[in-house]
Write an enzyme that holds these catalytic residues in place. Sequence first.
Site: not given
Length: 318
Positions: A89-90, A119
């Site tokens: 994810t960003d 993450k």
Amino acid sequence: AIAKDPRYVFVRGDINDRALVESLLRQHKPRAIVHFAAESHVDRSIYGPGDFVQTNIVGTFNLLEAARAYLGESTAAAREQFRFLHVSTDEVYGSLAADSPPATEAFPYAPSSPYSASKAAADHLVRAYCCTYGFPAIITNCSNNYGPRQFPEKLIPLVTLNALAGKPLPVYGDGLNIRDWLYVTDHCEALRVVLARGRIGETYNIGGNSEKTNLDVVKTICATLDELRPNPLIPHHSSPITHYSSLITFVKDRPGHDRRYALDASKIRDQLGWQPHARFESGIRETVAWYLAQGDWVAGIMSGEYRKWVEKQYGVRD
Ligand code: TYD
């Protein structure tokens, strides 16, 4: 649509069930693992971070170990071809200032929620396996996904379904937080490209090229519904409302709410030739139209455990 395709098998299991993962790898001998399995909702990570550590960090470690053992038993040719694609994810890059350029793959990691921290930890493990064991992994960091079949805990389906039920549309804080929205089929196409042509050990950002404030997103959904399902009768109201946007309700902000995510996705465009196709307005239209047509799917989801989550999450905010 693919349920009867002989190449498709569905096994319901937990990535932390190492014995199951190992036996599936031996049985099916896959040429790739595309690792999407994650707890993905920031608000849930605030209420219960333990599940995020368990699934996103320990689960990724388990998959890496199982895949490493599997590769050890494989032929040299199979090892050569194998890829482990880690979908991330960003949010690992943290919150960007309004005037910051979008995050490139070289941006420092600065996660700020238990979700993004879990993450980030998983990304670090995957990268470490590449360096230490020559493990054939590639990492992708995508922006906010949207589209049909998204679980209604997320902003876009939540707002669509609340609007249809005549319920308040909860906007956190001032609604000016910015996300970059990526249509789900664009994301899937990017992953196929990375799987086919991405370089081992590399990271690729996958962005939607659609930065919007949350308020813009909610207003676009309302305008689309005004057109597709006009003049709804709202429970407990005597006359139909003229605009769904009258349901917008500002609620208490999410703790640690990141102000802005934005991705520079020029690497995947320049090196692998991928860029997003969907324009935000048309993507939203397709998404809203899908939810309008799928009453049964929605009814199934909205019962049971999900209802309890909504009570816990929004009960205290109303
Ligand atoms: P979300 O869909 O949870 O994705 P993420 O937190 O991963 O970006 O939320 C998108 C944005 O919308 C985020 O800034 C939080 C905000 N939001 C609301 O304003 N109201 C809501 O009810 C939800 C679920 C999110």
